[in-house]
Design an enzyme around this catalytic site. Structure first.
Site, PDB file in Angstrom:
ATOM      1  N   HIS A  17       0.855  -1.186   0.000  1.00 54.28           N
ATOM      2  CA  HIS A  17       0.000   0.000   0.000  1.00 54.28           C
ATOM      3  C   HIS A  17       0.890   1.235   0.000  1.00 54.28           C
ATOM      4  O   HIS A  17       2.104   1.126  -0.163  1.00 54.28           O
ATOM      5  CB  HIS A  17      -0.978  -0.034   1.181  1.00 54.28           C
ATOM      6  CG  HIS A  17      -0.291  -0.050   2.517  1.00 54.28           C
ATOM      7  ND1 HIS A  17       0.097   1.093   3.167  1.00 54.28           N
ATOM      8  CD2 HIS A  17       0.104  -1.074   3.307  1.00 54.28           C
ATOM      9  CE1 HIS A  17       0.690   0.780   4.301  1.00 54.28           C
ATOM     10  NE2 HIS A  17       0.706  -0.544   4.407  1.00 54.28           N
ATOM     11  N   ALA A  18       0.333   2.394   0.204  1.00 51.89           N
ATOM     12  CA  ALA A  18       1.025   3.663  -0.014  1.00 51.89           C
ATOM     13  C   ALA A  18       2.417   3.777   0.611  1.00 51.89           C
ATOM     14  O   ALA A  18       3.379   4.067  -0.085  1.00 51.89           O
ATOM     15  CB  ALA A  18       0.150   4.821   0.457  1.00 51.89           C
TER      16      ALA A  18
END
Length: 91
Positions: A17-18
């Site tokens: 994820h980010a």
């Protein structure tokens, strides 16, 4: 010399994820050589592109293949593999 590849298993509890994707993409960019990452039989994406990395939809336990081409490819793959196998969500 042909490109160097390595397959690694994702360690982060929430996949790429980010935050882990940003760390990985920045390290790939800093390597100064072309690096791609692919998941399964999917097309490889530029490992220095955070959007490309996130778009792979990589989850914990998935395997990805890193490919680097150029001087220092082995060291670059060692560094990137370590980032991918570490659980950055455990901190």
């Amino acid at each position: 010399m042909p490109p160097t590849s390595r397959t690694v298993r994702i360690g982060s509890a929430h996949g790429l994820h980010a935050r882990p994707a940003k760390m990985f993409a920045q390290a790939a960019k800093d390597a100064g050589i072309p690096v791609t990452v692919s998941k399964g039989s999917g097309a490889p994406v530029n490992a220095a592109s955070i959007l490309g990395v996130i778009a792979l939809g990589v989850e914990q336990g998935d395997y990805v293949t890193l490919t680097a081409d150029g001087d220092g490819a082995e060291d670059t793959l060692d560094t990137l593999a370590e980032l991918l196998t570490t659980d950055h969500d455990a901190e």
